[in-house]
Design a protein around this motif. Structure first.
Motif, PDB file in Angstrom:
ATOM      1  N   SER A 339       1.038  -1.310   0.074  1.00 20.97           N
ATOM      2  CA  SER A 339      -0.099   0.014  -0.011  1.00 20.97           C
ATOM      3  C   SER A 339       1.046   1.308  -0.027  1.00 20.97           C
ATOM      4  O   SER A 339       1.892   1.288   0.612  1.00 20.97           O
ATOM      5  CB  SER A 339      -0.824  -0.045   1.159  1.00 20.97           C
ATOM      6  OG  SER A 339      -1.709   1.226   1.366  1.00 20.97           O
ATOM      7  N   TYR A 340       0.449   2.436  -0.826  1.00 18.31           N
ATOM      8  CA  TYR A 340       1.268   3.766  -0.677  1.00 18.31           C
ATOM      9  C   TYR A 340       0.454   4.646  -0.058  1.00 18.31           C
ATOM     10  O   TYR A 340       0.814   5.893  -0.014  1.00 18.31           O
ATOM     11  CB  TYR A 340       1.770   3.978  -2.159  1.00 18.31           C
ATOM     12  CG  TYR A 340       0.416   4.184  -2.877  1.00 18.31           C
ATOM     13  CD1 TYR A 340      -0.128   5.219  -3.077  1.00 18.31           C
ATOM     14  CD2 TYR A 340       0.126   3.285  -3.997  1.00 18.31           C
ATOM     15  CE1 TYR A 340      -1.428   5.604  -3.833  1.00 18.31           C
ATOM     16  CE2 TYR A 340      -0.652   3.421  -4.961  1.00 18.31           C
ATOM     17  CZ  TYR A 340      -1.479   4.858  -5.009  1.00 18.31           C
ATOM     18  OH  TYR A 340      -2.594   4.888  -5.783  1.00 18.31           O
ATOM     19  N   ASP A 341      -0.920   4.378   0.343  1.00 16.46           N
ATOM     20  CA  ASP A 341      -1.780   5.324   0.993  1.00 16.46           C
ATOM     21  C   ASP A 341      -2.240   4.974   2.425  1.00 16.46           C
ATOM     22  O   ASP A 341      -3.514   5.253   2.772  1.00 16.46           O
ATOM     23  CB  ASP A 341      -3.124   5.637   0.012  1.00 16.46           C
ATOM     24  CG  ASP A 341      -3.786   4.166  -0.246  1.00 16.46           C
ATOM     25  OD1 ASP A 341      -3.620   3.063   0.536  1.00 16.46           O
ATOM     26  OD2 ASP A 341      -4.569   4.391  -1.158  1.00 16.46           O
ATOM     27  N   THR A 345      -5.824   1.395   0.569  1.00 20.77           N
ATOM     28  CA  THR A 345      -5.952   0.621  -0.622  1.00 20.77           C
ATOM     29  C   THR A 345      -4.946  -0.368  -0.494  1.00 20.77           C
ATOM     30  O   THR A 345      -3.578   0.126  -0.055  1.00 20.77           O
ATOM     31  CB  THR A 345      -6.139   1.213  -1.989  1.00 20.77           C
ATOM     32  OG1 THR A 345      -5.110   1.944  -2.268  1.00 20.77           O
ATOM     33  CG2 THR A 345      -7.349   2.152  -1.857  1.00 20.77           C
ATOM     34  N   LEU A 369       2.628   5.396  -8.513  1.00 24.68           N
ATOM     35  CA  LEU A 369       2.299   6.506  -7.592  1.00 24.68           C
ATOM     36  C   LEU A 369       1.753   7.656  -8.413  1.00 24.68           C
ATOM     37  O   LEU A 369       2.452   7.787  -9.326  1.00 24.68           O
ATOM     38  CB  LEU A 369       3.681   6.655  -6.887  1.00 24.68           C
ATOM     39  CG  LEU A 369       4.240   5.671  -5.978  1.00 24.68           C
ATOM     40  CD1 LEU A 369       5.483   6.225  -5.434  1.00 24.68           C
ATOM     41  CD2 LEU A 369       3.400   5.156  -5.094  1.00 24.68           C
ATOM     42  N   TYR A 375       5.737   9.501  -0.161  1.00 22.51           N
ATOM     43  CA  TYR A 375       4.952   8.375   0.268  1.00 22.51           C
ATOM     44  C   TYR A 375       5.580   7.405   0.992  1.00 22.51           C
ATOM     45  O   TYR A 375       6.890   7.502   1.303  1.00 22.51           O
ATOM     46  CB  TYR A 375       4.392   7.480  -1.391  1.00 22.51           C
ATOM     47  CG  TYR A 375       3.902   8.406  -2.217  1.00 22.51           C
ATOM     48  CD1 TYR A 375       2.517   8.318  -2.489  1.00 22.51           C
ATOM     49  CD2 TYR A 375       4.406   9.145  -3.049  1.00 22.51           C
ATOM     50  CE1 TYR A 375       1.823   8.879  -3.231  1.00 22.51           C
ATOM     51  CE2 TYR A 375       3.794  10.002  -4.231  1.00 22.51           C
ATOM     52  CZ  TYR A 375       2.349   9.895  -4.124  1.00 22.51           C
ATOM     53  OH  TYR A 375       1.821  10.556  -5.043  1.00 22.51           O
TER      54      TYR A 375
END
Length: 414
Positions: A339-341, A345, A369, A375
């Motif tokens: 996940s990057y958020d 998500t 991204l 991030y």
């Protein structure tokens, strides 16, 4: 969570990874330095301890030098098989001196052995079939630094783990050659390492239940990655139990006792390698009795991002290529997500199959991204029993054991 608590958490992460706002402003050079913790190149050899730091990669991090406890930054664990110079060190006593493989012996005894038996190293090599396995080797306190208040002991971050290829003979074959009585329930090991006090005391003597001792992958090993085991990792002989706390895998092995009770050696009682049977509040006091505490057995599901190194910069529009390892004690890895958020998500990664039981599995993923900026990339594994890594540090315990929270790295899109 209150706004000031969120900001505090973020600051703590940035400090921990060495990625403060100054790093963002100054570019990749500062980011690449990591936490700024002293590396091995600035440590001195402990007198009479038989170990030179020249044997290790210069970027490993020394947590203590008496006894030696040294961890590996995550990006140095990118190899499928961990090289000797990148493998962490966890000692409880002093490294023994004057080690002679030609005269080395292993004694099998205890209440539940049919006949006390002594094997030379040559006996082991000639009388039993050889086996080679890749085995995950992880300190139970790996990740201890994230607990609040801190757990007792060296403040490991993420680098107290590795997966080497070990060669030797099955412990089961050796125990059966000596004879196992029907009342056997546990084994306990003894090594030649010396107590820090210099007194004639055993620094550590732990073990495992018979069910683990008799598994195919339980080894008495003399080789690591196709070479003699390095002195610091147990030359000339050690026992290996992949997927369980590394403290069960005794170095400089001279004796194994087959017990008719749970082994009661050094570091088997109190809060050593044990957890509260019932959850307790962070920092709470607990009486470390058998009624209150349980012995740590199989390690929990966990994963690591080994590429890129935290602090990486990515050109806008290019995919972020990720890879790492995942492991789950006696289980397999079923799925891997990134996940990057901040977990809003998750994106599925590709996971390779195990080479053998109790080894780690490689995973890879590519993320796009959405825009320029900062991030945090998180990794989360799911094991074959559908148990997932927690996103946050799990239940507190006095020893700071078994932290398997999601590993994360910082990335900037420029």
């Amino acid at each position: 969570m209150a706004k000031d608590e969120i900001q505090k958490s973020r600051r703590q992460f940035l400090v921990k990874t060495g990625l403060g706002l100054a790093g963002l402003a100054l570019g990749n050079n500062l980011w690449a330095k990591g936490s700024g913790t002293t590396g091995t190149g600035q440590q001195k050899l402990t007198l009479g301890d038989g170990f030179s730091l020249k044997e290790k990669h210069p970027d490993l991090v020394v947590l203590s030098d008496k006894p030696w406890n040294i961890e590996t930054p995550p990006h140095l664990l990118d190899d499928v098989i961990t090289p000797a110079n990148k493998l962490f060190v966890r000692n409880n006593g002093l490294i023994p001196e004057n080690l002679d493989a030609k005269t080395w012996t292993l004694t099998i005894d205890g209440e539940s052995v049919e006949k006390q038996t002594v094997f030379t190293l040559d006996d082991l090599k000639k009388k039993f079939k050889h086996h080679t396995y890749q085995l995950v080797h992880e300190c139970a306190g790996n990740g201890r630094s994230e607990y609040s208040p801190p757990g007792h002991g060296n403040q490991w971050t993420t680098g107290g783990v590795g997966c080497c290829e070990w060669t030797g003979v099955r412990l089961r074959d050796v125990l059966e050659a000596a004879g196992i009585k029907k009342d056997a329930v546990y084994i306990g090991y003894y090594g030649r390492d010396k107590h820090l006090s210099g007194k004639d005391e055993v620094p550590i003597s732990r073990g495992v239940p018979m069910r683990k001792a008799l598994e195919d992958e339980a080894l008495i090993a003399w080789a690591m990655n196709g070479q003699d085991i390095p002195v610091v990792h147990g030359y000339p002989l050690r026992v290996l139990f992949g997927g369980w706390p590394a403290s069960t895998s005794g170095k400089w092995l001279t004796r194994i006792a087959i017990r008719n009770k749970i082994h009661d050696g050094a570091k088997m009682n109190g809060t050593d390698y044990r957890l509260p049977k019932n959850p307790i509040a962070p920092g709470a006091k607990i009486t470390a009795t058998n009624e209150n505490m349980r012995i740590i057995e199989a390690m929990p599901v966990k994963s690591l991002i080994t590429y890129p190194k935290t602090g990486a910069q990515l050109t806008e529009g290019k995919p972020l290529e990720l890879r790492g390892h995942a492991w789950a004690g006696d289980r397999k890895i079923k799925e891997m997500h990134v996940s990057y958020d901040f977990g809003a998500t998750w994106h599925k990664a590709t996971v390779k199959s195990q080479r053998n039981r109790n080894c780690w599995q490689q995973w890879s993923a590519a993320l796009k991204l959405p825009q320029k900026g900062y991030y945090e990339v998180w990794a989360r594994a799911t094991d074959s029993e559908n148990v997932m890594q927690p996103m946050l540090v799990p239940a507190w315990n006095p020893g700071g054991y078994l932290n398997n929270a999601c590993h994360r790295i910082a990335v900037e899109v420029v």
